[in-house]
Design a protein around this motif. Structure first.
Motif, PDB file in Angstrom:
ATOM      1  N   ALA A  40      43.449  47.194  34.930  1.00 15.59           N
ATOM      2  CA  ALA A  40      42.414  46.150  34.926  1.00 15.59           C
ATOM      3  C   ALA A  40      41.054  46.789  35.116  1.00 15.59           C
ATOM      4  N   LEU A  41      40.009  46.051  34.744  1.00 12.91           N
ATOM      5  CA  LEU A  41      38.651  46.494  35.032  1.00 12.91           C
ATOM      6  C   LEU A  41      38.274  46.180  36.472  1.00 12.91           C
ATOM      7  N   LEU A  42      38.637  44.984  36.925  1.00  9.87           N
ATOM      8  CA  LEU A  42      38.424  44.540  38.294  1.00  9.87           C
ATOM      9  C   LEU A  42      39.556  43.588  38.652  1.00  9.87           C
ATOM     10  N   TYR A  43      39.763  43.385  39.938  1.00 13.49           N
ATOM     11  CA  TYR A  43      40.794  42.444  40.383  1.00 13.49           C
ATOM     12  C   TYR A  43      40.200  41.213  41.054  1.00 13.49           C
TER      13      TYR A  43
ATOM     14  N   HIS B   1      32.288  32.760  48.028  1.00 16.24           N
ATOM     15  CA  HIS B   1      33.177  33.899  47.779  1.00 16.24           C
ATOM     16  C   HIS B   1      33.650  34.555  49.073  1.00 16.24           C
ATOM     17  N   PHE B   2      32.725  34.765  50.007  1.00 17.67           N
ATOM     18  CA  PHE B   2      33.022  35.652  51.130  1.00 17.67           C
ATOM     19  C   PHE B   2      33.296  34.940  52.451  1.00 17.67           C
ATOM     20  N   VAL B   3      32.955  33.675  52.585  1.00 14.81           N
ATOM     21  CA  VAL B   3      33.160  32.956  53.845  1.00 14.81           C
ATOM     22  C   VAL B   3      34.521  32.251  53.813  1.00 14.81           C
ATOM     23  N   PRO B   4      35.270  32.286  54.912  1.00 15.05           N
ATOM     24  CA  PRO B   4      36.622  31.679  54.915  1.00 15.05           C
ATOM     25  C   PRO B   4      36.639  30.197  54.542  1.00 15.05           C
ATOM     26  N   GLU B   5      35.556  29.489  54.786  1.00 18.95           N
ATOM     27  CA  GLU B   5      35.518  28.057  54.445  1.00 18.95           C
ATOM     28  C   GLU B   5      35.115  27.807  52.995  1.00 18.95           C
ATOM     29  N   GLY B   6      34.952  28.891  52.216  1.00 21.03           N
ATOM     30  CA  GLY B   6      34.448  28.760  50.855  1.00 21.03           C
ATOM     31  C   GLY B   6      35.526  28.557  49.803  1.00 21.03           C
ATOM     32  N   LEU B   7      35.097  28.522  48.558  1.00 20.47           N
ATOM     33  CA  LEU B   7      35.965  28.204  47.420  1.00 20.47           C
ATOM     34  C   LEU B   7      37.048  29.251  47.205  1.00 20.47           C
ATOM     35  N   TRP B   8      36.680  30.549  47.270  1.00 18.41           N
ATOM     36  CA  TRP B   8      37.669  31.593  46.965  1.00 18.41           C
ATOM     37  C   TRP B   8      38.806  31.591  47.983  1.00 18.41           C
ATOM     38  N   HIS B   9      38.491  31.410  49.245  1.00 14.24           N
ATOM     39  CA  HIS B   9      39.544  31.339  50.266  1.00 14.24           C
ATOM     40  C   HIS B   9      40.449  30.135  50.017  1.00 14.24           C
ATOM     41  N   ALA B  10      39.858  29.018  49.589  1.00 17.55           N
ATOM     42  CA  ALA B  10      40.652  27.820  49.285  1.00 17.55           C
ATOM     43  C   ALA B  10      41.581  28.063  48.098  1.00 17.55           C
ATOM     44  N   ILE B  11      41.069  28.772  47.081  1.00 19.30           N
ATOM     45  CA  ILE B  11      41.908  29.086  45.917  1.00 19.30           C
ATOM     46  C   ILE B  11      43.058  29.998  46.332  1.00 19.30           C
ATOM     47  N   ARG B  12      42.742  31.022  47.144  1.00 21.04           N
ATOM     48  CA  ARG B  12      43.785  31.949  47.582  1.00 21.04           C
ATOM     49  C   ARG B  12      44.831  31.257  48.461  1.00 21.04           C
ATOM     50  N   THR B  13      44.425  30.242  49.206  1.00 20.10           N
ATOM     51  CA  THR B  13      45.387  29.497  50.023  1.00 20.10           C
ATOM     52  C   THR B  13      46.367  28.732  49.143  1.00 20.10           C
ATOM     53  N   GLU B  14      45.860  28.150  48.065  1.00 23.84           N
ATOM     54  CA  GLU B  14      46.716  27.372  47.160  1.00 23.84           C
ATOM     55  C   GLU B  14      47.480  28.283  46.198  1.00 23.84           C
ATOM     56  N   TYR B  15      46.873  29.422  45.842  1.00 23.98           N
ATOM     57  CA  TYR B  15      47.506  30.399  44.946  1.00 23.98           C
ATOM     58  C   TYR B  15      47.616  31.728  45.696  1.00 23.98           C
ATOM     59  N   PRO B  16      48.650  31.921  46.514  1.00 28.16           N
ATOM     60  CA  PRO B  16      48.760  33.138  47.338  1.00 28.16           C
ATOM     61  C   PRO B  16      48.813  34.429  46.526  1.00 28.16           C
ATOM     62  N   ASP B  17      49.388  34.360  45.316  1.00 27.89           N
ATOM     63  CA  ASP B  17      49.433  35.548  44.481  1.00 27.89           C
ATOM     64  C   ASP B  17      48.024  35.853  43.965  1.00 27.89           C
ATOM     65  N   GLU B  18      47.500  37.055  44.300  1.00 28.88           N
ATOM     66  CA  GLU B  18      46.111  37.379  43.989  1.00 28.88           C
ATOM     67  C   GLU B  18      45.827  37.395  42.498  1.00 28.88           C
ATOM     68  N   MET B  19      46.738  37.957  41.696  1.00 28.96           N
ATOM     69  CA  MET B  19      46.535  38.014  40.263  1.00 28.96           C
ATOM     70  C   MET B  19      46.502  36.610  39.674  1.00 28.96           C
ATOM     71  N   GLN B  20      47.387  35.732  40.145  1.00 31.56           N
ATOM     72  CA  GLN B  20      47.404  34.350  39.652  1.00 31.56           C
ATOM     73  C   GLN B  20      46.109  33.639  40.056  1.00 31.56           C
ATOM     74  N   ALA B  21      45.672  33.834  41.311  1.00 31.43           N
ATOM     75  CA  ALA B  21      44.431  33.224  41.764  1.00 31.43           C
ATOM     76  C   ALA B  21      43.247  33.721  40.951  1.00 31.43           C
ATOM     77  N   ASN B  22      43.206  35.008  40.659  1.00 36.03           N
ATOM     78  CA  ASN B  22      42.112  35.584  39.885  1.00 36.03           C
ATOM     79  C   ASN B  22      42.113  35.047  38.455  1.00 36.03           C
ATOM     80  N   ASP B  23      43.292  34.953  37.862  1.00 34.79           N
ATOM     81  CA  ASP B  23      43.391  34.406  36.504  1.00 34.79           C
ATOM     82  C   ASP B  23      42.921  32.957  36.473  1.00 34.79           C
TER      83      ASP B  23
END
Length: 312
Positions: free
Chosen positions: A241-244, A290-312
Motif C-alpha cells: 500500500a501507499l498508506l494505511y 481524526h486524532f481525538v478519541p471522540e472524533g469520527l475516525w475513532h467512531a469508524i474504528r469502533t464500528e469497523y475494528p478491522d483497520e483495512m476495512q475501516a480505511n477502505d
C-alpha cells in the motif's frame, strides 16, 4: 546566459544564508514531526505519513547529532527550487533575464518557503522534488529525449514517497507528457494536414516513437510505484500500500459533508455518526475528527475494528 543564471543562483543562496544567520532553529509541528523523528531514531514506520523523510533525517542529522544539518539541507534545496523557476522562465518560456531573476528571487523570499525550510516537515524536500520533476518534464516536451522523461518518473515516485498528495500529479503527467511530446505533436499536425488535403497515407513513425515513450514511461512509473508499495508493506508486515490511513485522512477532511448514506451500510453509518461527540459541521474540527478519541475516525474504528476495512 547560463553565467547570468548562475549569478541569480548566487543571489538566491545569499538570501538563504542571510535568513539562516537570522534563524537556523529547527521547528516542529505536533505529531507529524514526531513521527518523522521516530522513524529516524527508532525506525518507526508510520501508518499515515512518509517514512522516506524519516530515513532522510536519519542519514543527514543523526551522524552529526544535530537537526540544524537538516535545516541547512532544506534551505539549500529551497534555494535550488527557487532558482529552477528562473531557469524555466528563461530557458523554456524565453522570458527576459530580468523577469526570470525577479521571480526566482521572489520565490526565495516567499514567507511559506522560508518557514517550511525550518520545519521538520516534508514540504521543503517535496517542493524541491516537484520543481525538479516539472523542469525535466518541460525539457522533455521541448527536446523529446527519453532519458529526461524516465528520470522525471523516478523523481516522481520519490516525490510520492515523501508526500503522497502528489500522486495525482505524477500519475497524470506520466500519461500526458508522452502524448504531448514533440514527436506526438508532429504526428497530430501532419495527420491534420493530410486529412484536410486528402493526401497519401499517414507517416506513423512519430506515433510509434511516442507510443514507445508512453509504454516505457508507464512501465517505469508504475513499476517503481509497485516496488515502493511492496517495500512499505514489507516494513509494516501488511499488504502492499501507499498508506494505511489515507481513508482516515480523507474521511476526516470531508467530515462536514459525510452522512449515513456515504457508508456501505446506512444503518452502520448512523451508528458511527451517533458515536461522534465533536461537532462535524465545524470546519475547524476536521483535524480533531481524526486524532481525538471522540472524533469520527475513532467512531469508524469502533464500528469497523478491522483497520483495512475501516480505511477502505
Amino acid at each position: 546566459m547560463w553565467k547570468k543564471l548562475l549569478l541569480v543562483l548566487a543571489a538566491i543562496f545569499a538570501i538563504e544564508l542571510v535568513w539562516l544567520a537570522i534563524d537556523p532553529t529547527p521547528s516542529y509541528f505536533f505529531g507529524d514531526s514526531e513521527s518523522y523523528l521516530a522513524t529516524a531514531v527508532i525506525k518507526y514506520i508510520p501508518e499515515g505519513r512518509s517514512f522516506l523523510y524519516g530515513l532522510l533525517i536519519q542519514r543527514v542529522a543523526l551522524p552529526l547529532h544535530s537537526l540544524e544539518a537538516l535545516i541547512y539541507l532544506q534551505c539549500f534545496l529551497t534555494g535550488i527550487a527557487a532558482w529552477l523557476i528562473s531557469v524555466i522562465l528563461c530557458r523554456i518560456f524565453q522570458a527576459s533575464l530580468c523577469i526570470s531573476a525577479l521571480f526566482g528571487l521572489l520565490c526565495a523570499l516567499e514567507p511559506l518557503q522560508l518557514l517550511m525550510a525550518r520545519y521538520v516537515m516534508t514540504e521543503a524536500v517535496a517542493n524541491f522534488l516537484f520543481a525538479m520533476q516539472f523542469f525535466l518534464l518541460l525539457l522533455y516536451l521541448r527536446r523529446g529525449w527519453l532519458t529526461l522523461l524516465l528520470v522525471a518518473q523516478v523523481i516522481g515516485v520519490v516525490l510520492i514517497g515523501i508526500r503522497v498528495s502528489f500522486l495525482p500529479e505524477v500519475m497524470v503527467s506520466s500519461v500526458l507528457a508522452p502524448l504531448l511530446s514533440p514527436r506526438a505533436l508532429l504526428f497530430y499536425r501532419s495527420s491534420l494536414r493530410k486529412v484536410r488535403a486528402r493526401a497519401a497515407p499517414l507517416d506513423v513513425r512519430p506515433l510509434r516513437i511516442a507510443t514507445v515513450h508512453l509504454l516505457l514511461c508507464l512501465t517505469v512509473s508504475q513499476g517503481l510505484l509497485s516496488a515502493y508499495k511492496h517495500w512499505y508493506g514489507k516494513l509494516m508486515q501488511r499488504p502492499p500500500a501507499l498508506l494505511y490511513e489515507n481513508g482516515a485522512f480523507l474521511a476526516c477532511d470531508f467530515a462536514p459533508l459525510i452522512g449515513p448514506q456515504d457508508f456501505p451500510d446506512r444503518a452502520r453509518g448512523q451508528t458511527v455518526l451517533a458515536r461522534v461527540q465533536i461537532d462535524r459541521k465545524n470546519l475547524d474540527n476536521r483535524s480533531a475528527q481524526h486524532f481525538v478519541p471522540e472524533g469520527l475516525w475513532h467512531a469508524i474504528r469502533t464500528e469497523y475494528p478491522d483497520e483495512m476495512q475501516a480505511n477502505d
